[in-house]
Scaffold this motif. Sequence first.
Motif, PDB file in Angstrom:
ATOM      1  N   ALA A   1       0.824  -1.208   0.000  1.00  0.00           N
ATOM      2  CA  ALA A   1       0.000   0.000   0.000  1.00  0.00           C
ATOM      3  C   ALA A   1       0.861   1.262   0.000  1.00  0.00           C
ATOM      4  O   ALA A   1       0.412   2.318  -0.442  1.00  0.00           O
ATOM      5  N   SER A   2       2.102   1.152   0.462  1.00  0.00           N
ATOM      6  CA  SER A   2       2.954   2.345   0.552  1.00  0.00           C
ATOM      7  C   SER A   2       3.319   2.887  -0.828  1.00  0.00           C
ATOM      8  O   SER A   2       3.795   4.012  -0.934  1.00  0.00           O
TER       9      SER A   2
ATOM     10  N   GLU B   1     -11.680   9.718   7.253  1.00  0.00           N
ATOM     11  CA  GLU B   1     -11.543   8.283   7.004  1.00  0.00           C
ATOM     12  C   GLU B   1     -10.418   7.706   7.861  1.00  0.00           C
ATOM     13  O   GLU B   1     -10.551   6.632   8.443  1.00  0.00           O
ATOM     14  N   LEU B   2      -9.290   8.439   7.891  1.00  0.00           N
ATOM     15  CA  LEU B   2      -8.123   7.964   8.634  1.00  0.00           C
ATOM     16  C   LEU B   2      -8.464   7.837  10.114  1.00  0.00           C
ATOM     17  O   LEU B   2      -8.135   6.830  10.753  1.00  0.00           O
TER      18      LEU B   2
ATOM     19  N   PRO C   1       5.087   9.566   6.217  1.00  0.00           N
ATOM     20  CA  PRO C   1       4.419   8.264   6.046  1.00  0.00           C
ATOM     21  C   PRO C   1       5.349   7.065   6.271  1.00  0.00           C
ATOM     22  O   PRO C   1       4.926   6.038   6.781  1.00  0.00           O
ATOM     23  N   ARG C   2       6.635   7.201   5.920  1.00  0.00           N
ATOM     24  CA  ARG C   2       7.545   6.067   6.093  1.00  0.00           C
ATOM     25  C   ARG C   2       7.866   5.797   7.560  1.00  0.00           C
ATOM     26  O   ARG C   2       8.353   4.724   7.893  1.00  0.00           O
ATOM     27  N   ASP C   3       7.644   6.805   8.420  1.00  0.00           N
ATOM     28  CA  ASP C   3       7.940   6.606   9.840  1.00  0.00           C
ATOM     29  C   ASP C   3       6.763   6.015  10.596  1.00  0.00           C
ATOM     30  O   ASP C   3       6.884   5.681  11.771  1.00  0.00           O
TER      31      ASP C   3
ATOM     32  N   GLN D   1      -0.587   1.989  10.760  1.00  0.00           N
ATOM     33  CA  GLN D   1      -0.941   3.382  10.482  1.00  0.00           C
ATOM     34  C   GLN D   1      -0.755   3.709   9.008  1.00  0.00           C
ATOM     35  O   GLN D   1      -1.567   4.419   8.405  1.00  0.00           O
ATOM     36  N   ARG D   2       0.331   3.171   8.421  1.00  0.00           N
ATOM     37  CA  ARG D   2       0.604   3.451   7.019  1.00  0.00           C
ATOM     38  C   ARG D   2      -0.501   2.852   6.140  1.00  0.00           C
ATOM     39  O   ARG D   2      -0.989   3.472   5.206  1.00  0.00           O
TER      40      ARG D   2
END
Lengths: 359, 533
Positions: B367-368, B395-396, B409-411, B416-417
């Motif tokens: 998904a990333s 939504e989140l 986002p990578r952290d 969560q990602r």
Amino acid sequence: MTTTAERVAPAAVLRPGRALHPLAWWAWALALAAALSRVTNPVGVLLLAAAVVVVVLACRGDDRWGRAFRGYLVLAGVVVAVRVVFHALVGLDGGGPVLLDLPGVALPTWAGGIDLLGPVRLTGLLHALYGGLALGTLLLCFGAANSLSDPVRALRALPAALHPLGTAVVVAVTVAPRLVTSFARVRRAQRLRGVAPTGRRGVQATVVPVLGDALDHALALAASMDSRGYARSDRPSRGVGAALTVALLAAVVGTYGLLDAQAPSWLGAPMLVGGAVVAVAAGAAAGRRSRRTRYRPDPWGWRETAVAVCGVLAAVLALTDPVLRQTGLPGPPPLSWQALAAAVVAAVPALLRVRSGER
Amino acid sequence: MIELSGVTATYPGASAPVLRDVDLTVERGELLLVVGATGSGKSTLLATLTGRFPHTTGGELRGSVRVAGRDTRTHRPRDLADVVGVVGQDPEATFVTGTVEEELAYTLEQLGVPSTAMRTRVEAVLDQLGLARLRATPLDALSGGEQQRVAIGAVLTAHPQVLVMDEPTSALDPAAAEDVLAAVHRLVHDLGLTVVLAEHRIERVAGLADRVALVEGGTVRVGTPAEVLPGYRGAPPVVRLGELAGWSPVPVTVREARRQAPDLVARLGPAPARVTHAGEQVLTASRLSVRHGAVEAVRSVDLSLRRGEVVALMGRNGAGKSSLMWALQGTGRRHGGRVRLLPDGVDPAGLSPAAARARLALLPQPASDLLYLPDVAAECRAADDGVARGRTRAELDALVPGVPDDAHPRDLSEGQRLALALAVQLAAEPGIALLDEPTRGLDADAKTALAARLRGIAEESRTVVVATHDVEFAAVVADRVLLMADGEVVADGAAHEVLTSTPLLAPQVATVLPGSGALTVADVAERLAEVAP
């Protein structure tokens, strides 16, 4: 599991005998390439090219390297065609009867004042054709070496001092396709988001995840190699690095000495030879310092020696025959028994290979 | 074999340590299962054993870690290569050579093992892991399970005393996971190897473990599976079923649970009749085919999706699940057949990406791939394009509340990602959501949150298709299961029918309580509440 095995096994089973040491093929191919760099006689060139093709067809394995030879053949053909077309376009006429009388186009002086097209004469055209053939065949030699030996195995056969370089190339060879698939995958994913693949935002949307992916991959690979003992047996030495630097400098100076006619004579060949000696010594020293071993090293047997000797012998025969350096233009190219002998000797590995497969 | 005493681990720049004052001893020949939520310090614990923490990752380590008598303070990972074998989640990312045989020999070459000894060891490992027929195979031609076995073999040749495995089966389908775990089990028995294995999905491993280490908030609790697993949120369904039924001792494997099950089966009675409440059709596909080169990924598949249902798409790796999803969505290649969105009969392949996003969304794997902006807020703003502002953030928050706006986002954690990527795709409120393997790498809490959200979407009369290898997740979330094999749909039916049809696909509760119609612990709890006076 079984499907993969069945899919892959035949290639390994059908291949006759074990693969020759990759450096044997490289020695054979490089010797022929060295000879071809001096041979201009088209009959000689074609004979040697035929020998190379025969050997490749007889000896290549059914892997992706072996199948790549077709690509080299096409490339060689393209080289010949380009050479001929360019001759017709901008070449000097070179004498002989006119074959094709094309209208000439004189470019204005600001474009160099070159005459395009114009009459195409036989001698000039043949000259271009012969030159293209020699160049294409030279290329075929390198293609042959690459098709007959797995480049990865060839790198493994390098001296221990060059092991890190070999590892880097192998990793690059495996990572490159992954990068390509990663790129395609991300572009496709971004389309789902409704991001157009062009423009600044599109480039950012593709490049950022691909690079992030590649970096993650690089870190994972580095950690894995570390945990598997990579570089563990190396005790780095400053002496080796210094010696290699000296050798590199000597190579630069020596090349300059050879190319510049005014340079003192000691600056040329002696410098190059000296540099090479230092490099070999440093490599050997670095190799001794490393305790790394090699899994199933390719053995060097009589067949390897035979292949290398065939290459060198063919090269010597070709280089010592003055007839092979004559194109015979404007007449037909001259022939000699030595040219035929060189080609036959160059093709001997094909026979050798077949016999080894029957055994 | 492994001794941790007073270990406190802090990453550079972090304010608090990840592991606090951990003491742990692992005996020779033991299989220790490490469990814990994402971010609990599970991976760090493993990294201290391999020397990667702190040598590769940086950070500060207090206390001492000794593995096979070597202190990781003075031994870098490469100095442990002959005693500790490390196997990761993605074997493909760790391969250094081109073929199976060379990969197996790589560590030995680095260790300077003489070539005759090398030959014998490689042959032995080829036999131990059943890889002999694949010896000359290029690594990229292997299936996922084969790759993972090669990765294990590649460290085994060095004759390590300890094997450290970080989620070795998380990317595999159930059959391949069984395959890899069986290999590990055999190694523990035959070679007396000490194995430390971390995993999120522990249904299959729990029975193999001698002890379990539960990592929670930086501390580690160790004990037998029956001691540690009860009360743990990621515990396998049999454990939670045992707790619910009040069985003692709490079962860890299906076998143990079966012995105590007859009473419960009698109390539950026969399976109740199920009412199907799916609405009208929202999508139909007919004779859909996809080819990748010479491989027929999807072969003439007919299928329809209905309003308000959650469909689980299952099958081996390479069975064509992803290709089918991409073909349905319209962005993927399609070599035959047609897809129609109802009621208007539009083909999604003909829609613009922006228009398609509002009709049917696809969450790709990984998904990333969707995320490219420097922080969460920017991702949300970009995804709000064309819809009401704040939709993505809403939504989140519905999925995972409290994700910081300024985080990269990578952290983020895996869960969560995934939530962010899913929010991005759901912002336009599509009627159909297709999710490709969303549960990979998720811990129990994240999976529960995802399941709740997917059920929620179905209740809003929208449709969800989720491809997954996770049988228990499918049991919780799905109304209907599509089973694919070799590009064809081989089973299509209600979840409780398809999931109980083959042992490999059966959720643990269904195996323990055959004939009861229950698939999950929640089902059992509900039924017990009905039958109890």
